[in-house]
Design an enzyme around this catalytic site. Structure first.
Site, mmCIF file in Angstrom:
data_model
loop_
_atom_site.group_PDB
_atom_site.id
_atom_site.type_symbol
_atom_site.label_atom_id
_atom_site.label_comp_id
_atom_site.label_asym_id
_atom_site.label_seq_id
_atom_site.Cartn_x
_atom_site.Cartn_y
_atom_site.Cartn_z
ATOM 1 N N ASP A 110 16.992 -78.352 11.328
ATOM 2 C CA ASP A 110 16.435 -77.500 12.352
ATOM 3 C C ASP A 110 14.953 -77.601 12.336
ATOM 4 O O ASP A 110 14.338 -77.976 11.477
ATOM 5 C CB ASP A 110 16.963 -75.857 11.960
ATOM 6 C CG ASP A 110 18.636 -75.780 12.204
ATOM 7 O OD1 ASP A 110 19.076 -76.477 12.817
ATOM 8 O OD2 ASP A 110 18.995 -74.807 11.322
ATOM 9 N N LYS A 111 14.383 -77.062 13.427
ATOM 10 C CA LYS A 111 13.114 -77.092 13.684
ATOM 11 C C LYS A 111 12.365 -76.540 12.570
ATOM 12 O O LYS A 111 11.400 -76.890 12.275
ATOM 13 C CB LYS A 111 12.744 -76.343 15.072
ATOM 14 C CG LYS A 111 11.214 -76.210 15.438
ATOM 15 C CD LYS A 111 10.807 -75.439 16.594
ATOM 16 C CE LYS A 111 9.547 -75.350 16.936
ATOM 17 N NZ LYS A 111 9.194 -74.076 18.120
#
Length: 348
Positions: free
Chosen positions: A146-147
């Protein structure tokens, strides 16, 4: 077909599979760097010939000694632009690259984040020296984090590497271990955990979470735990350090048997131990200042991302067969959080 192409010759060896696609996939030279999926597309595009005749039926019969020519177009330039973004490179060779992605960086361009991604940075780093994946000069993304999760990612630089790595991820043979800071502590001594569907404990106080995961019915940005439908997901978690008595937070090592979107985040929330800083699954829990101190409460409250780091990545090199394993230390922001939680306990 592009006028710029290379010709790969394939001679069918003895006892060939009956189908063209399977026979070529078996006998294509390894140095051609052509995966099964790429070969299937080339057949469909009419790029495979026998005696000058186009062979575009993957079910066509073949015989031992048949000579096929595969006209492979040169890799096209990617539509994604290179960007001069610093990268922490842990390992690189002709086939793949392992990077330690910082929190805040998206892996691949998407409508909401067309620039500033890991792919943009990699394209600049490679400087055009990329054999290409799937006929395009782009890095081969085989998994993502994830970011706002930091840590290790492996990226392929060729079709063969991409196919070999993807097969390992599909077979769940890649080692992936994470460090997370959770609300509370997942402990076998907690009777509440025994009553949560999908949870069990293995020797060593290791929590095993087994569910199905699927996109949430009403919030399409979230994943939801299911017990029918969806995709099988297994996470294991082990407490490394507990902060407070009663436990207010814990440093937890998690490892994946499967790798689904948001898996650790949604699984830990399912068992009541959502990650500190997680805006989607962490809930609104607040630490008790009487147990752990005001500084620790504030550090947890203001932590700007999910406290999750991909610390270990291990796999078999898809070309050389070598066993590779890499580690990335816990980043500074999580170290500060952990030290503040620890200091709060010690000060009581």
């Amino acid at each position: 077909m592009s006028s710029l192409h290379r010709i790969v010759e394939v001679i069918i060896a003895e006892n060939p599979p009956k189908r063209l696609d399977k026979a070529i996939a078996r006998d294509v030279p390894e140095e051609a760097s052509l995966s099964r999926s790429r070969l299937a597309r080339l057949i469909a595009e009419g790029a495979v010939r026998r005696g000058g005749q186009v062979m575009d039926d993957p079910r066509a019969k073949v015989a031992e000694g048949d000579l096929f020519e595969i006209h492979v177009p040169e890799a096209e330039e990617s539509h994604i632009g290179p960007e001069d973004i610093p990268l922490e490179i842990v390992y690189e060779d002709a086939d793949l690259i392992v990077v330690n992605k910082p929190a805040g960086m998206v892996v691949h361009p998407a409508p909401g984040t067309p620039t500033g991604t890991l792919v943009n940075a990699l394209l600049h780093h490679f400087g055009g020296e990329l054999s290409g994946v799937g006929g395009e000069k782009r890095p081969g993304i085989v998994h993502r984090i994830d970011k706002d999760t930091s840590g290790l990612l492996v990226v392929a630089k060729s079709d063969v590497a991409h196919h070999g790595l993807a097969s390992q991820f599909e077979a769940h043979s890649v080692e992936r271990r994470y460090f997370a800071v959770t609300h509370g502590a997942p402990d076998k001594a907690d009777p509440r955990l025994g009553g949560i569907k999908g949870t069990s404990f293995e020797p060593g106080n290791i929590l095993k979470i087994t569910t199905q995961l699927a996109r949430h019915k009403t919030d399409r940005q979230k994943q939801a735990v299911l017990f029918s439908g969806g995709r099988h997901a297994v996470t294991r978690a082990r407490m490394v350090e507990v902060f407070g008595d009663p436990a207010q937070a814990a440093l937890v090592e998690c490892w994946l048997e499967t790798g689904r979107t948001h898996q650790i985040r949604v699984h830990m929330a399912h068992v009541g131990h959502g990650l500190i800083g997680d805006p989607t699954y962490g809930g609104r829990r607040k630490l008790n200042a009487n147990v752990i101190g005001e500084a620790a409460v504030e550090a947890a409250r203001s932590f700007p991302r999910q406290a999750l780091h991909a610390a270990t990545l291990g796999f078999v090199h898809p070309v050389t067969g070598e066993n590779l394993s890499f580690e990335a230390p816990i980043p500074k922001d999580m170290v500060v959080l952990i030290e503040t939680l620890r200091s709060g306990v010690q000060a009581r």
